[in-house]
Design an enzyme around this catalytic site. Structure first.
Site, PDB file in Angstrom:
ATOM      1  N   LYS A  89       0.266   4.050   7.581  1.00 18.71           N
ATOM      2  CA  LYS A  89       0.505   3.010   6.583  1.00 18.71           C
ATOM      3  C   LYS A  89      -0.850   2.459   6.149  1.00 18.71           C
ATOM      4  O   LYS A  89      -1.463   1.665   6.849  1.00 18.71           O
ATOM      5  CB  LYS A  89       1.383   1.912   7.184  1.00 18.71           C
ATOM      6  CG  LYS A  89       1.727   0.752   6.259  1.00 18.71           C
ATOM      7  CD  LYS A  89       2.620  -0.217   7.018  1.00 18.71           C
ATOM      8  CE  LYS A  89       2.985  -1.439   6.187  1.00 18.71           C
ATOM      9  NZ  LYS A  89       3.822  -2.375   6.962  1.00 18.71           N
ATOM     10  N   VAL A 133       2.405   4.850   2.401  1.00 22.67           N
ATOM     11  CA  VAL A 133       2.686   5.436   3.712  1.00 22.67           C
ATOM     12  C   VAL A 133       2.589   6.948   3.587  1.00 22.67           C
ATOM     13  O   VAL A 133       3.153   7.547   2.666  1.00 22.67           O
ATOM     14  CB  VAL A 133       4.086   5.033   4.222  1.00 22.67           C
ATOM     15  CG1 VAL A 133       4.357   5.677   5.576  1.00 22.67           C
ATOM     16  CG2 VAL A 133       4.204   3.523   4.322  1.00 22.67           C
ATOM     17  N   GLY A 180       0.823  -1.196   0.000  1.00 19.90           N
ATOM     18  CA  GLY A 180       0.000   0.000   0.000  1.00 19.90           C
ATOM     19  C   GLY A 180       0.860   1.248   0.000  1.00 19.90           C
ATOM     20  O   GLY A 180       1.919   1.270  -0.632  1.00 19.90           O
ATOM     21  N   ASP A 224      11.859 -10.462   7.828  1.00 20.93           N
ATOM     22  CA  ASP A 224      12.088  -9.542   6.719  1.00 20.93           C
ATOM     23  C   ASP A 224      13.092  -8.454   7.092  1.00 20.93           C
ATOM     24  O   ASP A 224      12.863  -7.268   6.835  1.00 20.93           O
ATOM     25  CB  ASP A 224      10.763  -8.912   6.278  1.00 20.93           C
ATOM     26  CG  ASP A 224      10.799  -8.429   4.825  1.00 20.93           C
ATOM     27  OD1 ASP A 224      11.732  -8.834   4.089  1.00 20.93           O
ATOM     28  OD2 ASP A 224       9.906  -7.665   4.430  1.00 20.93           O
TER      29      ASP A 224
END
Length: 417
Positions: free
Chosen positions: A47, A32, A30, A137
């Protein structure tokens, strides 16, 4: 370990956020935005997730709340917009990330700052593992920086509760998770169940990126990176070892221990901390000067960016009355180029996945999965043309053109000559 529903994660609605929203980043998840929290009287990051990713909102917020720590990004609540859009509200880090810092400096940060970042990330990850979480991650883009360039671990979208490797097969993950240059060899097995050793491997690669200022396996295809990682290929450390820097050989040894092919031979973060706690004090006397120099560089870079923006706005005002603005003309030209050279682009592109990733949120997650599933670059680019480029209009085609310039330099030179 079950997550307590609603624990410490309030809902923040649109009316709580004032000021003009400024987009500061985007990706497959998406976008921010920077906004102003009316009640807290502080800038925050919002976010806003794509529809297909919105179900991760509560999970990510809960993990971040439970992992509250000095070096973990602070979550302020979940966001619920007037149109039903969902997201997260966190403290705003205006100094960006390690990735943006590397780009601004065109290389690694000064040694004192690099050693401090290595130590702070190890502190954050040791805390996370003590909480029985794995991050999955770790990469430069997910390490944010506050005003004094201290690290803040972010993006818990892939995080999960750590489990033993002896899991029942019905609980196994269905495929690799994370960012593939930072993923350990065992994670490319579709039946792999994430454990703490995953993060240790990623930390080793992250250290290499911080201290070299480079991205591992840059520009290489996913299939090639997977092959190189699983066969034991790792980033080269010869240049680092040739430097006359106190503690660099110990740091390289730590990197190599973390990215060992055998996950059982990798250290724990408490072992990493023993090394980073010893190395950072060797450089701590220079940390204030390093911070001052870097902040000056960043401010200079920002000022240059503002000047360039003002120049463009000035050019647009000169064109007042013209049928198209400069940016509009450029966008149309790029889109026309992409359409005109479609057969050649499909035939010759060699980095289709890198281009799809560069397009970020412009490529729907389901389409991206379809692209990754294709066996050849030709089929992947053909899928892009048939879906994203067909429906996205000139703006998306112009972004595709820019991605080609970045990842297919030789091809674009041939086509433009």
């Amino acid at each position: 370990m079950a997550l307590p529903r609603g624990a410490g994660v309030p809902v923040v609605r649109r009316e709580h956020l004032g000021g003009e929203w400024q987009e500061v980043g985007r990706g497959g998840f998406g976008r921010v935005y920077r906004a102003r929290h009316k009640d807290l009287r502080m800038d925050v990051a919002v976010k806003v997730l794509n529809d297909n990713a919105s179900h991760f909102v509560f999970k990510e917020a809960s993990f971040m709340d439970l992992a509250s720590n000095e070096f973990v990004l602070r979550v302020l609540g979940t966001y619920k917009g007037p149109g039903g859009e969902r997201g997260l509200v966190t403290e705003y880090m205006r100094r960006g990330s390690i990735e943006s810092l590397q780009k601004a400096l065109s290389g690694p940060p000064p040694w004192p700052l690099a050693f401090r970042l290595a130590h702070q990330i190890a502190l954050a990850m040791d805390f996370l593992h003590h909480k029985n979480f794995v991050h999955l991650d770790l990469k430069p883009n997910n390490i944010l920086l506050n005003d004094t360039l201290n690290a803040r671990l972010a993006d818990f979208g892939l995080s999960t509760v750590s489990r033993s490797v002896e899991m029942n097969s019905t609980n196994m993950q269905t495929g690799p998770r994370g960012t593939y240059p930072y993923m350990p060899p065992e994670a490319f097995d579709a039946k792999y169940e994430p454990v703490r050793a995953f993060d240790l491997y990623s930390y080793g690669i992250l250290l290499w990126s911080i201290f070299t200022g480079r991205e591992p396996y840059q520009g290489a295809l996913f299939s090639l990176v997977e092959l190189r990682i699983t066969e034991g290929d790792r980033p080269r450390c010869e240049d680092l070892l040739g430097l006359q820097v106190v503690g660099i050989s110990d740091l390289v040894s730590l990197m190599k221990n973390c990215w060992d092919k055998d996950p059982h031979k990798r250290p724990h973060f408490k072992d990493c901390l023993k090394i980073t706690e010893r190395l950072f004090p060797e450089h701590s006397n220079g940390i204030q000067r390093a911070i001052t120099e870097v902040l000056a560089r960043l401010e200079s870079s920002n000022q240059q960016g503002i000047t360039k923006l003002n120049d463009v706005e000035g050019q647009r005002s000169v064109c007042d009355g013209a049928s198209l603005s400069i940016s509009g003309e450029t966008m149309s030209r790029k889109a026309e180029f992409v359409d005109h050279h479609k057969p050649t682009i499909i035939q010759r592109v060699s980095n289709a996945l890198a281009i799809a990733e560069e397009l970020g949120s412009k490529v729907h997650s389901e389409i991206y999965c379809n692209i990754r599933a294709k066996k050849t670059n030709q089929d992947r680019v053909r899928e892009l043309y048939c879906t994203t480029l067909r429906s996205g209009g000139e703006r998306v085609k112009a972004a595709f053109y820019d991605a080609l310039k970045k990842h297919e330099f030789d091809l674009m030179q041939d086509l433009e000559n």
